[in-house]
Design a protein around this motif. Structure first.
Motif, PDB file in Angstrom:
ATOM      1  N   SER A 110      47.412  27.052  19.710  1.00  9.70           N
ATOM      2  CA  SER A 110      47.408  26.145  20.857  1.00  9.70           C
ATOM      3  C   SER A 110      46.543  24.918  20.601  1.00  9.70           C
ATOM      4  O   SER A 110      45.336  25.037  20.353  1.00  9.70           O
ATOM      5  N   ALA A 111      47.151  23.752  20.698  1.00  8.11           N
ATOM      6  CA  ALA A 111      46.394  22.509  20.518  1.00  8.11           C
ATOM      7  C   ALA A 111      45.313  22.357  21.577  1.00  8.11           C
ATOM      8  O   ALA A 111      44.282  21.731  21.338  1.00  8.11           O
ATOM      9  N   ALA A 112      45.533  22.965  22.750  1.00  5.89           N
ATOM     10  CA  ALA A 112      44.568  22.841  23.834  1.00  5.89           C
ATOM     11  C   ALA A 112      43.227  23.465  23.461  1.00  5.89           C
ATOM     12  O   ALA A 112      42.162  22.938  23.814  1.00  5.89           O
ATOM     13  N   HIS A 113      43.247  24.572  22.735  1.00  4.86           N
ATOM     14  CA  HIS A 113      41.985  25.205  22.346  1.00  4.86           C
ATOM     15  C   HIS A 113      41.461  24.665  21.021  1.00  4.86           C
ATOM     16  O   HIS A 113      40.247  24.553  20.837  1.00  4.86           O
ATOM     17  N   TYR A 114      42.372  24.327  20.115  1.00  2.21           N
ATOM     18  CA  TYR A 114      41.955  23.937  18.764  1.00  2.21           C
ATOM     19  C   TYR A 114      41.837  22.423  18.586  1.00  2.21           C
ATOM     20  O   TYR A 114      42.007  21.897  17.500  1.00  2.21           O
ATOM     21  N   GLU A 115      41.540  21.745  19.679  1.00  2.00           N
ATOM     22  CA  GLU A 115      41.214  20.319  19.649  1.00  2.00           C
ATOM     23  C   GLU A 115      42.298  19.478  18.979  1.00  2.00           C
ATOM     24  O   GLU A 115      42.025  18.621  18.140  1.00  2.00           O
ATOM     25  N   GLY A 116      43.561  19.739  19.365  1.00  3.42           N
ATOM     26  CA  GLY A 116      44.694  18.953  18.878  1.00  3.42           C
ATOM     27  C   GLY A 116      45.365  19.507  17.644  1.00  3.42           C
ATOM     28  O   GLY A 116      46.474  19.099  17.298  1.00  3.42           O
ATOM     29  N   TRP A 117      44.717  20.450  16.961  1.00  2.32           N
ATOM     30  CA  TRP A 117      45.280  21.047  15.737  1.00  2.32           C
ATOM     31  C   TRP A 117      46.166  22.215  16.107  1.00  2.32           C
ATOM     32  O   TRP A 117      45.793  23.047  16.941  1.00  2.32           O
ATOM     33  N   THR A 118      47.360  22.301  15.515  1.00  3.19           N
ATOM     34  CA  THR A 118      48.265  23.425  15.785  1.00  3.19           C
ATOM     35  C   THR A 118      48.469  24.313  14.566  1.00  3.19           C
ATOM     36  O   THR A 118      49.021  25.401  14.689  1.00  3.19           O
ATOM     37  N   GLY A 119      48.045  23.862  13.394  1.00  2.00           N
ATOM     38  CA  GLY A 119      48.091  24.693  12.199  1.00  2.00           C
ATOM     39  C   GLY A 119      49.435  25.300  11.892  1.00  2.00           C
ATOM     40  O   GLY A 119      49.543  26.520  11.719  1.00  2.00           O
ATOM     41  N   PRO A 120      50.511  24.499  11.790  1.00  2.00           N
ATOM     42  CA  PRO A 120      51.845  25.072  11.597  1.00  2.00           C
ATOM     43  C   PRO A 120      51.976  25.859  10.295  1.00  2.00           C
ATOM     44  O   PRO A 120      51.561  25.398   9.235  1.00  2.00           O
ATOM     45  N   LEU A 121      52.526  27.046  10.403  1.00  2.00           N
ATOM     46  CA  LEU A 121      52.866  27.896   9.274  1.00  2.00           C
ATOM     47  C   LEU A 121      54.310  28.345   9.428  1.00  2.00           C
ATOM     48  O   LEU A 121      54.904  28.207  10.505  1.00  2.00           O
ATOM     49  N   ALA A 122      54.891  28.903   8.379  1.00  6.48           N
ATOM     50  CA  ALA A 122      56.315  29.234   8.405  1.00  6.48           C
ATOM     51  C   ALA A 122      56.608  30.724   8.428  1.00  6.48           C
ATOM     52  O   ALA A 122      57.575  31.163   9.060  1.00  6.48           O
ATOM     53  N   ALA A 123      55.799  31.537   7.743  1.00  5.42           N
ATOM     54  CA  ALA A 123      56.223  32.908   7.447  1.00  5.42           C
ATOM     55  C   ALA A 123      55.473  33.987   8.218  1.00  5.42           C
ATOM     56  O   ALA A 123      55.767  35.169   8.052  1.00  5.42           O
ATOM     57  N   CYS A 124      54.533  33.614   9.064  1.00  2.00           N
ATOM     58  CA  CYS A 124      53.694  34.636   9.707  1.00  2.00           C
ATOM     59  C   CYS A 124      54.488  35.526  10.669  1.00  2.00           C
ATOM     60  O   CYS A 124      54.255  36.738  10.737  1.00  2.00           O
ATOM     61  N   GLU A 125      55.404  34.942  11.404  1.00  2.00           N
ATOM     62  CA  GLU A 125      56.220  35.755  12.303  1.00  2.00           C
ATOM     63  C   GLU A 125      57.113  36.703  11.510  1.00  2.00           C
ATOM     64  O   GLU A 125      57.301  37.867  11.897  1.00  2.00           O
ATOM     65  N   PHE A 126      57.667  36.229  10.397  1.00  2.00           N
ATOM     66  CA  PHE A 126      58.449  37.105   9.534  1.00  2.00           C
ATOM     67  C   PHE A 126      57.601  38.268   9.037  1.00  2.00           C
ATOM     68  O   PHE A 126      58.058  39.418   8.995  1.00  2.00           O
ATOM     69  N   ASP A 127      56.369  37.965   8.637  1.00  2.00           N
ATOM     70  CA  ASP A 127      55.467  39.012   8.167  1.00  2.00           C
ATOM     71  C   ASP A 127      55.292  40.099   9.226  1.00  2.00           C
ATOM     72  O   ASP A 127      55.362  41.303   8.931  1.00  2.00           O
ATOM     73  N   ALA A 128      55.030  39.677  10.458  1.00  2.00           N
ATOM     74  CA  ALA A 128      54.787  40.639  11.538  1.00  2.00           C
ATOM     75  C   ALA A 128      56.006  41.505  11.786  1.00  2.00           C
ATOM     76  O   ALA A 128      55.911  42.728  11.944  1.00  2.00           O
ATOM     77  N   HIS A 129      57.179  40.884  11.832  1.00  2.00           N
ATOM     78  CA  HIS A 129      58.412  41.650  12.059  1.00  2.00           C
ATOM     79  C   HIS A 129      58.669  42.628  10.912  1.00  2.00           C
ATOM     80  O   HIS A 129      59.083  43.774  11.141  1.00  2.00           O
ATOM     81  N   ASP A 130      58.411  42.191   9.688  1.00  2.00           N
ATOM     82  CA  ASP A 130      58.650  43.070   8.538  1.00  2.00           C
ATOM     83  C   ASP A 130      57.658  44.229   8.513  1.00  2.00           C
ATOM     84  O   ASP A 130      58.021  45.362   8.171  1.00  2.00           O
TER      85      ASP A 130
END
Length: 301
Positions: free
Chosen positions: A26-46
């Motif tokens: 959330s940019a609201a908590h992380y002072e505008g940073w959203t830290g986009p990543l690609a594979a973390c949701e895939f990791d969790a599902h796997d």
């Protein structure tokens, strides 16, 4: 006979698992940073699919659902539910970060964190929550994230290719977030220290230096379950993201080979580490009476 069979069945160990995958924060908590990543949701599902294939009941916390409140509630529910002989598997895929240490437990004056969607979870908090599990419960934690080192450790390696995004919150962002929410993070550390009865042992230090008795206070003295933690890299390295899985999770799944892997947790770690480059060397830590647990077949309820 029927009653004896029912009693035996009732004593059969149960397995629960919790899987966190965060592709942005959330940019609201992380002072505008959203830290986009690609594979973390895939990791969790796997990881959830792996757990379910081994007879575990799984819970998924994906990106916006991966809040501090939801994670802490899931951990506390599992700790109340599971008893001696039961099994808990937790995986995290996302950014790692740091906040300045105010509780006096870290030699490097930094506490490592998991960057959850709406705020960071400090390592002291995580280990305090895990210490609430009952004696005899087996805990296996997999963390595919970065835990950055400090100037007293080795220099950071190059960040890799664009397809291998490092799973770490940039230090400058971390300091902006801490400055904006200083009272919140300071209070979290002090509350954990208070509940643990004083200074809280840094998990990494306790695991690496179990013979240093002055460090084994708070959480570690009260740690009754058996814990195995495999983290994606060393403190001075990056855990890399990918397009379909993080580098560490991808190698774990390759070694596991849909259950064809035959070996212990110790050999699982060794095989995962052997398949990754020197720039990313997964670590294996234990807490509690974990020696017999290390010899068991991974993911066995």
């Amino acid at each position: 006979m029927a009653s004896k069979a029912s009693a035996t069945q009732a004593k059969k160990p149960q397995g629960l698992s919790l899987h966190i995958g965060i592709n942005e924060v959330s940019a609201a908590h992380y002072e505008g940073w959203t830290g986009p990543l690609a594979a973390c949701e895939f990791d969790a599902h796997d990881m959830a699919a792996l757990a379910q294939s081994r007879g575990m009941k799984s819970t998924l916390l994906i990106t916006k659902k991966a809040t501090r409140a939801n994670l802490l509630a899931a951990l506390r529910k599992a700790a109340k539910t599971l008893v001696a002989g039961d099994y808990f598997f937790m995986s995290f895929s996302g950014h790692g970060g740091q906040v300045p240490d105010v509780s006096g437990d870290e030699d490097d004056k930094q506490d490592e964190t998991w960057c959850l969607f709406d705020g960071q979870l400090i390592d002291d908090e995580l280990y305090y929550e895990l210490s609430k599990f009952k004696s005899g419960v087996r805990l296996f934690v997999v963390s595919d994230s970065c835990h950055s080192g400090t100037v007293v450790r080795a220099a950071r390696p190059p960040p890799g290719t664009p397809a291998q995004r490092p799973r770490i919150m940039p230090p400058a962002v971390g300091m902006r977030v801490y400055a904006a929410h200083k009272s919140f993070y300071d209070q979290l550390q002090n509350e954990v220290a208070r509940h643990a009865g004083g200074r809280v042992t840094d998990p990494d230090t306790a695991l690496a230096k179990l013979t240093v008795s002055t460090r084994l206070t708070g959480i570690v003295k009260a740690f009754h379950p058996s814990l195995i933690l495999i983290s994606g890299c060393q403190d001075n390295q990056f855990s890399m993201d990918g397009d379909h899985n993080g580098a560490f999770t991808e190698q774990l799944l390759r070694v596991w080979n849909n259950g064809a892997f035959k070996g212990s947790y110790a050999s699982l770690h060794a095989h995962i580490r052997a398949g990754l480059p020197p720039s990313q060397s997964p670590n294996l830590f234990t807490l509690g009476p974990a020696a017999p647990f290390l010899k068991q077949a991974p993911f066995s309820v």
